[in-house]
Write an enzyme that holds these catalytic residues in place. Structure first.
Site, PDB file in Angstrom:
ATOM      1  CE  LYS A  73     108.954  41.027 -60.877  1.00  0.00           C
ATOM      2  NZ  LYS A  73     108.936  41.546 -59.482  1.00  0.00           N
ATOM      3  CB  SER A 147     110.473  38.866 -57.399  1.00  0.00           C
ATOM      4  OG  SER A 147     109.689  40.050 -57.522  1.00  0.00           O
ATOM      5  CB  SER A 171     110.535  42.659 -55.794  1.00  0.00           C
ATOM      6  OG  SER A 171     110.285  41.485 -55.048  1.00  0.00           O
TER       7      SER A 171
END
Length: 603
Positions: A73, A147, A171
């Site tokens: 990420k 997210s 998330s």
């Protein structure tokens, strides 16, 4: 190569049959090129550099993640690639990998690229990004979940074997549920957070997305480790994943606490998940979710949003227009809270934690829907806030309460979209959650992500090869019983069910609650075979557990019917004064069932 599944079991088999790691890297980049989704990755390691990294590993498996491709990420540092947190103006180029990334690379894994996210990890929807939003692989009309949207989509589509995400309020779980994959949210502090752009630093953790629970656990075993340079890193005793305990007490939301916001398919999918757990031997205990929801409101409606402001205030002060309006609006919401408000919220959290601890005390885990609805992208365009808030109904409270969680796929919805369920338990219960989750995932009978590939056969738990000490459990510490959490929170792993040799008597001791039995050895043949369970703990955890055992109970050597012996619970002779001999029931569980039935009949 086009049909090769990237789950670890399949890849390891392919390597043994001669798969060239460099050829695998080429196949990964070919898949990315063919995906037609420019929103998954923000940046990629150049193909030639990834090929070079694969070639440098040599032609023989070295390291537990040898030649396994993964993604990161883009709020976690990878040396050589920019960290943007989905805000181009914020971007910087780190000189070093985040420690978690470094540990994975040292274990042989190969970084492919940095994935898209809700800007500054603020959101659960996956479309709050200035880049093209990743497309949900099951239906581009629905959100990918955030997210950590890019990481989840990359795994679901079979572009990488696993991916790192982050989790503050869900998330690491919401995107797993929306992409039919596993999302492991570890106990806080188990994985170093250094090199991660913080959202709420006291609550953040790096999370792991994978196609199977075993894959996620393999990655976690490598990534976890104390980091003395991270003030929020905490010692964590890694435990092997064991067999699923035979009887579980799972807390489930009361009917009045279940709001699917009109999404009937989500409600029906939850009923199917409950049936799967029940078929695996779980019993359900309704849990009042109101104190958990009150904790969740503290996170987004209370002063904890100030942590997001603390993480970005310098950038926000000089580049206010660089943030998306929805992201900026949420973060600037912190300005309405005072330090006094923050302390008041801390006090309220402590009070609520007493209530939630009491609710969890007699449970092995909470079992909740991962997400209560599946929003469309158009829903977010019309209303950027409400669907996001609803998505976190069963995720927002977890980190504030210092709990571990594991999101697993459950049977698909009847509209063919993914559904998921989440197991939640006390800090340190990560291995226990994985032991349960791997079984429930397989019983759900779903494919891996959006690949269309069936799950590989469920491998038996690894045999005990370390120095863990087996413990014979006879009473309230049995799976599904009131004190079992005293084992699981110490990282204990279930091994097997067994019986003692016929030289023991079982007594129901006076006192309680909870009521407890006492096992007393007598002459061989003069007693009964008593049903027990075998659990295993690391030596230090075993020592701490033994030190907590009150008189008249003690730990001694117990002989089992198969001729083996292990340490376990015994009672001193004086402890059976005024106690009831219940040996004829053959075990504590049978006695408790009889007692409960008698009470219900009398009432």
């Amino acid at each position: 190569m086009a049909d090769l599944s990237l789950d670890l079991l399949s890849l390891r088999a392919a390597f043994r049959e001669g798969l060239d790691p460099v050829a695998l890297i080429d196949a990964v980049y070919d898949r990315i090129d063919a995906s037609g989704d420019p929103g998954i990755f923000i940046s990629l390691v150049p193909r030639h550099e990834a090929r070079k990294a694969a070639a440098a590993l040599g032609g023989r498996e070295k390291g537990p993640l040898w030649s396994i491709p993964f993604a990161v990420k883009d709020n976690i540092d990878v040396a050589g690639l920019e960290t943007t947190a989905a805000c181009p103006t914020f971007a910087y180029r780190p000189a070093a990998h985040a420690p978690a990334v470094e540990r994975l690379i040292a274990a042989g894994a190969i970084v492919i690229g940095k994935t898209n996210l809700d800007q500054f990890a603020t959101g659960l929807v996956g479309v709050r990004t200035p880049y093209p939003a990743p497309k949900n692989p099951f239906d581009p009309a629905i959100i990918p979940g955030g997210s950590s949207s890019g990481s989840a989509v990359a795994v679901s589509r079979g572009l990488v074997s696993f991916a790192l995400g982050t989790d503050t309020a869900g998330s690491g779980r919401i995107p797993a549920g929306l992409n039919n994959i596993v999302g492991l949210k570890p106990s806080l502090g188990a994985i170093s957070g250094r090199g991660m752009v913080p959202a709420c630093r006291t609550l953040d953790t790096i999370s792991i997305f994978a196609l199977t629970v075993d894959d996620a656990w393999n990655v976690f075993e490598v990534a976890a480790g104390e980091d003395r340079d991270d003030p929020y890193s905490r010692p964590f005793a890694l435990s092997p994943v064991g067999a699923m305990p035979p009887r579980l007490r799972l807390g489930v939301p009361r009917e009045e606490d279940l709001d699917f916001f009109g999404d009937r398919a989500a409600e029906r999918a939850w009923r199917a998940a409950l049936e799967i757990a029940q078929s695996a031997g779980a019993s359900f205990v309704p849990v009042d979710m109101r104190p958990f929801r009150a904790v969740a409101r503290l996170l987004y409606e209370g002063p904890w949003v100030a942590e997001r402001h603390a993480a970005t205030r310098q950038f926000l002060a000089t580049n206010p227009d660089a943030m998306l309006p929805v992201t900026r609006g949420i973060i600037e919401g912190a300005l309405k809270f005072s330090a006094t408000d923050a302390f008041a919220a801390i006090y309220e959290l402590a009070r609520l934690k007493r209530e939630t601890d009491a609710a969890l005390a007699s449970l092995d885990a909470l079992f909740v829907p991962t997400l209560p609805l599946v929003p469309k992208v158009s829903d977010l365009i019309a209303d950027p806030l409400t669907p996001n808030a609803r998505l976190g109904s069963f995720t927002n409270f977890v980190n504030l309460l210092d709990l571990a969680a594991l999101a697993i796929p459950s049977p698909m919805r009847d509209d063919h979209l993914p559904a998921g369920a989440t197991l939640i338990a006390r800090r340190g219960s990560d291995a226990m959650l994985a032991s349960i989750g791997r079984t429930l995932h397989h019983k759900a009978d779903v494919t891996m992500g959006a690949t269309g590939v069936r799950l590989p056969p469920l491998a038996p738990p690894s045999p005990q090869t370390d120095d863990r000490i087996e413990l014979v459990v006879v009473g309230a510490h049995l799976s599904g019983m009131a004190l079992n959490h005293e084992l699981t929170s110490r990282g204990a792993a279930f091994r097997r069910e067994a019986k003692t040799e016929a030289s023991y008597k079982l007594y129901a001791l006076a006192g309680g609650p909870p009521r407890r039995p006492g096992l007393l050895r007598t002459t061989k043949g003069a007693g009964a075979e008593i049903a027990v369970e075998i659990w295993a703990l690391a030596p230090d955890a075993f020592g701490r557990f033994v030190a907590s055992i009150p008189a008249p109970l003690s730990i001694g050597t117990i002989k089992l019917a198969d001729g083996s012996a292990a340490k376990g619970f015994l009672v001193e002779a004086e402890g059976i004064v005024d106690a009831e001999n219940i040996s004829h029931f053959g075990g504590w569980r049978a006695y408790v069932a009889h007692s409960t039935s008698t009470i219900e009949t009398l009432s």
